[in-house]
Design an enzyme around this catalytic site. Structure first.
Site, PDB file in Angstrom:
ATOM      1  N   GLU A  17      -4.046   2.497   4.841  1.00 32.32           N
ATOM      2  CA  GLU A  17      -4.795   2.792   6.066  1.00 32.32           C
ATOM      3  C   GLU A  17      -6.185   2.161   6.046  1.00 32.32           C
ATOM      4  O   GLU A  17      -6.629   1.603   7.035  1.00 32.32           O
ATOM      5  CB  GLU A  17      -4.920   4.305   6.298  1.00 32.32           C
ATOM      6  CG  GLU A  17      -3.660   4.961   6.802  1.00 32.32           C
ATOM      7  CD  GLU A  17      -3.297   4.606   8.243  1.00 32.32           C
ATOM      8  OE1 GLU A  17      -4.073   3.931   8.936  1.00 32.32           O
ATOM      9  OE2 GLU A  17      -2.205   5.014   8.682  1.00 32.32           O
TER      10      GLU A  17
ATOM     11  N   ASP B 260      -9.692   4.803  15.126  1.00 36.10           N
ATOM     12  CA  ASP B 260      -9.292   5.436  13.868  1.00 36.10           C
ATOM     13  C   ASP B 260     -10.489   5.400  12.932  1.00 36.10           C
ATOM     14  O   ASP B 260     -11.182   4.384  12.844  1.00 36.10           O
ATOM     15  CB  ASP B 260      -8.119   4.689  13.242  1.00 36.10           C
ATOM     16  CG  ASP B 260      -6.899   4.650  14.149  1.00 36.10           C
ATOM     17  OD1 ASP B 260      -6.694   5.622  14.900  1.00 36.10           O
ATOM     18  OD2 ASP B 260      -6.160   3.656  14.108  1.00 36.10           O
TER      19      ASP B 260
END
Length: 148
Positions: free
Chosen positions: A53, A71
């Site tokens: 990620e 994000d």
């Protein structure tokens, strides 16, 4: 004098930059914060998720133009559902947290929100990077040699 100015600029850039964890340092930190086995997700899976990620970077951000969300942090937690950045249309803020708190070097807030995310029915599958890089894979390498 010129050297001091350059040194000052270098130090300023270092202090502004987010923390990039070493793999084992992150594994130990996540274990201390109670993620090992949380909702059935192994520590190795959490470290794998963070690797793919954010590259273990607490200050990582990624803007999603399709829904105008962003994000945030080491787990790339999304502003559409989980945190409040004051900009995302129709945001839910299920973690009841400012998105900027997810960018701190101290990842306790990010871990608390990740626990909230994984508690939803979708669980760890909420993270695309986990599905693409960690699911049904041998993730033991992510904690190998870490003593955890």
């Amino acid at each position: 004098m010129k050297a001091l100015i350059i040194l000052g600029l270098v130090l300023l850039s270092v202090t502004v930059q987010g923390k990039i964890f070493e793999r084992c340092e992150l594994a130990r930190t996540l274990k201390k914060l109670g993620l090992d086995g949380y909702k059935g997700v192994s520590l190795a899976n959490w470290v794998c998720l963070a690797k793919w990620e954010s590259g273990y970077n607490t200050e990582a951000t990624n803007y999603n133009p399709g829904d105008e969300s962003t994000d945030y942090g080491i787990f790339q937690i999304n502003s559409r559902y989980w945190c409040n950045n004051g900009k995302t249309p129709g945001a839910v803020d299920a973690c009841h947290i400012s998105c900027s708190a997810l960018l701190q070097n101290n990842i306790a807030d990010a871990v608390a929100c990740a626990k909230r995310v994984v508690s939803d029915p979708q669980g760890v599958r909420a993270w695309v990077a986990w599905r693409n890089h960690c699911q049904n894979k041998d993730v033991s390498q992510y904690v190998k040699g870490c003593g955890v």
